[in-house]
Design a protein around this motif. Structure first.
Motif, PDB file in Angstrom:
ATOM      1  N   GLN A 145      59.791  31.162  10.390  1.00 16.52           N
ATOM      2  CA  GLN A 145      59.389  32.527  10.670  1.00 16.52           C
ATOM      3  C   GLN A 145      59.847  32.908  12.075  1.00 16.52           C
ATOM      4  OE1 GLN A 145      57.888  34.184   8.307  1.00 16.52           O
ATOM      5  NE2 GLN A 145      57.214  36.083   9.309  1.00 16.52           N
ATOM      6  N   VAL A 146      60.384  34.095  12.206  1.00 16.55           N
ATOM      7  CA  VAL A 146      60.843  34.606  13.493  1.00 16.55           C
ATOM      8  C   VAL A 146      60.231  35.983  13.705  1.00 16.55           C
ATOM      9  CG1 VAL A 146      62.828  35.323  14.863  1.00 16.55           C
ATOM     10  CG2 VAL A 146      63.014  33.331  13.355  1.00 16.55           C
ATOM     11  N   GLN A 147      59.656  36.187  14.862  1.00 14.98           N
ATOM     12  CA  GLN A 147      59.146  37.502  15.236  1.00 14.98           C
ATOM     13  C   GLN A 147      60.003  38.059  16.359  1.00 14.98           C
ATOM     14  OE1 GLN A 147      54.975  36.726  16.075  1.00 14.98           O
ATOM     15  NE2 GLN A 147      54.413  37.310  13.993  1.00 14.98           N
ATOM     16  N   LEU A 148      60.354  39.325  16.249  1.00 13.14           N
ATOM     17  CA  LEU A 148      61.288  39.951  17.180  1.00 13.14           C
ATOM     18  C   LEU A 148      60.644  41.159  17.843  1.00 13.14           C
ATOM     19  CD1 LEU A 148      64.342  39.912  14.737  1.00 13.14           C
ATOM     20  CD2 LEU A 148      63.905  38.301  16.592  1.00 13.14           C
ATOM     21  N   VAL A 149      60.811  41.267  19.159  1.00 12.58           N
ATOM     22  CA  VAL A 149      60.257  42.391  19.904  1.00 12.58           C
ATOM     23  C   VAL A 149      61.341  42.972  20.805  1.00 12.58           C
ATOM     24  CG1 VAL A 149      58.499  43.178  21.519  1.00 12.58           C
ATOM     25  CG2 VAL A 149      57.948  41.386  19.852  1.00 12.58           C
ATOM     26  N   GLU A 150      61.701  44.230  20.551  1.00 12.95           N
ATOM     27  CA  GLU A 150      62.729  44.897  21.340  1.00 12.95           C
ATOM     28  C   GLU A 150      62.132  45.571  22.567  1.00 12.95           C
ATOM     29  OE1 GLU A 150      63.714  45.673  16.897  1.00 12.95           O
ATOM     30  OE2 GLU A 150      61.961  45.680  18.204  1.00 12.95           O
ATOM     31  N   SER A 151      62.956  45.721  23.598  1.00 11.28           N
ATOM     32  CA  SER A 151      62.560  46.455  24.798  1.00 11.28           C
ATOM     33  C   SER A 151      63.816  46.997  25.467  1.00 11.28           C
ATOM     34  CB  SER A 151      61.786  45.557  25.773  1.00 11.28           C
ATOM     35  OG  SER A 151      62.594  44.481  26.206  1.00 11.28           O
ATOM     36  N   GLY A 152      63.615  47.891  26.426  1.00  3.70           N
ATOM     37  CA  GLY A 152      64.727  48.398  27.208  1.00  3.70           C
ATOM     38  C   GLY A 152      65.184  49.792  26.844  1.00  3.70           C
ATOM     39  N   GLY A 153      64.607  50.364  25.801  1.00  2.00           N
ATOM     40  CA  GLY A 153      64.986  51.717  25.443  1.00  2.00           C
ATOM     41  C   GLY A 153      64.491  52.727  26.462  1.00  2.00           C
ATOM     42  N   GLY A 154      64.957  53.953  26.330  1.00  2.00           N
ATOM     43  CA  GLY A 154      64.525  55.000  27.241  1.00  2.00           C
ATOM     44  C   GLY A 154      65.438  56.192  27.171  1.00  2.00           C
ATOM     45  N   LEU A 155      65.298  57.068  28.155  1.00  2.00           N
ATOM     46  CA  LEU A 155      66.093  58.285  28.254  1.00  2.00           C
ATOM     47  C   LEU A 155      67.185  58.083  29.290  1.00  2.00           C
ATOM     48  CD1 LEU A 155      66.547  61.306  27.657  1.00  2.00           C
ATOM     49  CD2 LEU A 155      64.866  61.806  29.456  1.00  2.00           C
ATOM     50  N   VAL A 156      68.399  58.411  28.920  1.00  2.00           N
ATOM     51  CA  VAL A 156      69.534  58.258  29.821  1.00  2.00           C
ATOM     52  C   VAL A 156      70.485  59.424  29.611  1.00  2.00           C
ATOM     53  CG1 VAL A 156      70.822  56.820  28.190  1.00  2.00           C
ATOM     54  CG2 VAL A 156      71.293  56.627  30.644  1.00  2.00           C
ATOM     55  N   GLN A 157      71.179  59.800  30.664  1.00  2.00           N
ATOM     56  CA  GLN A 157      72.170  60.864  30.540  1.00  2.00           C
ATOM     57  C   GLN A 157      73.451  60.341  29.911  1.00  2.00           C
ATOM     58  OE1 GLN A 157      72.637  62.573  34.470  1.00  2.00           O
ATOM     59  NE2 GLN A 157      71.101  64.147  34.021  1.00  2.00           N
ATOM     60  N   ALA A 158      74.168  61.227  29.282  1.00  2.00           N
ATOM     61  CA  ALA A 158      75.458  60.859  28.711  1.00  2.00           C
ATOM     62  C   ALA A 158      76.342  60.234  29.793  1.00  2.00           C
ATOM     63  CB  ALA A 158      76.134  62.082  28.111  1.00  2.00           C
ATOM     64  N   GLY A 159      77.034  59.167  29.409  1.00  2.00           N
ATOM     65  CA  GLY A 159      77.854  58.425  30.353  1.00  2.00           C
ATOM     66  C   GLY A 159      77.139  57.280  31.026  1.00  2.00           C
ATOM     67  N   GLY A 160      75.831  57.233  30.874  1.00  3.41           N
ATOM     68  CA  GLY A 160      75.044  56.188  31.501  1.00  3.41           C
ATOM     69  C   GLY A 160      74.998  54.915  30.680  1.00  3.41           C
ATOM     70  N   SER A 161      74.196  53.974  31.167  1.00  7.00           N
ATOM     71  CA  SER A 161      74.098  52.652  30.537  1.00  7.00           C
ATOM     72  C   SER A 161      72.646  52.255  30.336  1.00  7.00           C
ATOM     73  CB  SER A 161      74.782  51.594  31.414  1.00  7.00           C
ATOM     74  OG  SER A 161      76.151  51.852  31.577  1.00  7.00           O
ATOM     75  N   LEU A 162      72.438  51.431  29.337  1.00  8.03           N
ATOM     76  CA  LEU A 162      71.148  50.797  29.091  1.00  8.03           C
ATOM     77  C   LEU A 162      71.412  49.393  28.572  1.00  8.03           C
ATOM     78  CD1 LEU A 162      68.893  53.420  27.228  1.00  8.03           C
ATOM     79  CD2 LEU A 162      68.513  52.486  29.515  1.00  8.03           C
ATOM     80  N   ARG A 163      70.479  48.497  28.844  1.00  9.40           N
ATOM     81  CA  ARG A 163      70.543  47.173  28.241  1.00  9.40           C
ATOM     82  C   ARG A 163      69.273  46.936  27.438  1.00  9.40           C
ATOM     83  NH1 ARG A 163      70.914  41.026  30.694  1.00  9.40           N
ATOM     84  NH2 ARG A 163      68.723  41.447  31.197  1.00  9.40           N
ATOM     85  N   LEU A 164      69.457  46.744  26.161  1.00  5.91           N
ATOM     86  CA  LEU A 164      68.335  46.424  25.288  1.00  5.91           C
ATOM     87  C   LEU A 164      68.169  44.909  25.214  1.00  5.91           C
ATOM     88  CD1 LEU A 164      68.965  48.871  22.301  1.00  5.91           C
ATOM     89  CD2 LEU A 164      67.788  49.292  24.473  1.00  5.91           C
ATOM     90  N   SER A 165      66.930  44.506  25.129  1.00  2.00           N
ATOM     91  CA  SER A 165      66.612  43.090  24.962  1.00  2.00           C
ATOM     92  C   SER A 165      65.772  42.914  23.707  1.00  2.00           C
ATOM     93  CB  SER A 165      65.819  42.562  26.157  1.00  2.00           C
ATOM     94  OG  SER A 165      66.546  42.694  27.353  1.00  2.00           O
ATOM     95  N   CYS A 166      65.907  41.766  23.107  1.00  2.00           N
ATOM     96  CA  CYS A 166      65.097  41.437  21.934  1.00  2.00           C
ATOM     97  C   CYS A 166      64.624  40.002  22.105  1.00  2.00           C
ATOM     98  CB  CYS A 166      65.899  41.599  20.664  1.00  2.00           C
ATOM     99  SG  CYS A 166      65.015  41.111  19.164  1.00  2.00           S
ATOM    100  N   ALA A 167      63.335  39.857  22.323  1.00  2.00           N
ATOM    101  CA  ALA A 167      62.745  38.533  22.506  1.00  2.00           C
ATOM    102  C   ALA A 167      62.227  38.021  21.180  1.00  2.00           C
ATOM    103  CB  ALA A 167      61.611  38.613  23.517  1.00  2.00           C
ATOM    104  N   ALA A 168      62.531  36.775  20.897  1.00  2.00           N
ATOM    105  CA  ALA A 168      62.163  36.187  19.615  1.00  2.00           C
ATOM    106  C   ALA A 168      61.215  35.014  19.798  1.00  2.00           C
ATOM    107  CB  ALA A 168      63.405  35.720  18.880  1.00  2.00           C
ATOM    108  N   SER A 169      60.346  34.866  18.850  1.00  2.00           N
ATOM    109  CA  SER A 169      59.508  33.675  18.786  1.00  2.00           C
ATOM    110  C   SER A 169      59.973  32.852  17.601  1.00  2.00           C
ATOM    111  CB  SER A 169      58.040  34.059  18.612  1.00  2.00           C
ATOM    112  OG  SER A 169      57.858  34.746  17.390  1.00  2.00           O
ATOM    113  N   GLY A 170      59.741  31.581  17.661  1.00  2.00           N
ATOM    114  CA  GLY A 170      60.174  30.717  16.568  1.00  2.00           C
ATOM    115  C   GLY A 170      61.127  29.658  17.059  1.00  2.00           C
ATOM    116  N   ARG A 171      60.929  28.458  16.611  1.00  2.00           N
ATOM    117  CA  ARG A 171      61.720  27.342  17.110  1.00  2.00           C
ATOM    118  C   ARG A 171      63.133  27.306  16.562  1.00  2.00           C
ATOM    119  NH1 ARG A 171      57.769  22.504  15.689  1.00  2.00           N
ATOM    120  NH2 ARG A 171      57.484  23.842  13.859  1.00  2.00           N
ATOM    121  N   THR A 172      63.433  28.078  15.503  1.00  2.00           N
ATOM    122  CA  THR A 172      64.757  28.016  14.903  1.00  2.00           C
ATOM    123  C   THR A 172      65.623  29.201  15.303  1.00  2.00           C
ATOM    124  OG1 THR A 172      63.935  29.136  12.927  1.00  2.00           O
ATOM    125  CG2 THR A 172      63.931  26.718  12.929  1.00  2.00           C
TER     126      THR A 172
END
Length: 122
Positions: free
Chosen positions: A1-28
């Protein structure tokens, strides 16, 4: 079983950058291919990018090639989506997923996060 949690979203102007992260639980975690998908308002969810379990191969949908990169850090059980030169049409809820990648646009994702909203203003 794997649980996934995303973060890093938001509001940005065109031409800008964002980095999304996804943290997972589970040994595999390291045995799964990891992907990012997105769903814009009123549209179906679509594939964005995938990285193989080894991290040796990546694949992107045409609309983000050259602008987005995907990477994984198995020591941190985290997958990232670096998004540069963002456009208003990138506005969507972004989901990460874990599963099997067969090559090209062929994959089978077994686990999904709940998503993080990215809004790109013009």
């Amino acid at each position: 079983q794997v649980q996934l949690v995303e973060s890093g979203g938001g509001l940005v102007q065109a031409g800008g950058s964002l980095r999304l992260s996804c943290a997972a639980s589970g040994r595999t975690f390291s045995s799964y291919a990891l992907g990012w998908f997105r769903q814009a308002p009123g549209k179906e969810r679509e594939f964005v990018a995938v990285i193989t379990w080894s991290g040796g191969s990546t694949y992107f949908t045409d609309s983000v090639k050259g602008r987005f990169t995907i990477s994984r850090d198995d020591a941190k059980n985290t997958v990232y989506l670096q998004m540069n030169s963002l456009k208003p049409e990138d506005t969507a809820v972004y989901y990460c997923a874990a599963g099997t990648y067969y090559g090209g646009r062929n994959y089978g994702m077994d686990y999904w996060g709940k998503g993080t909203l990215v809004t790109v203003s013009s």
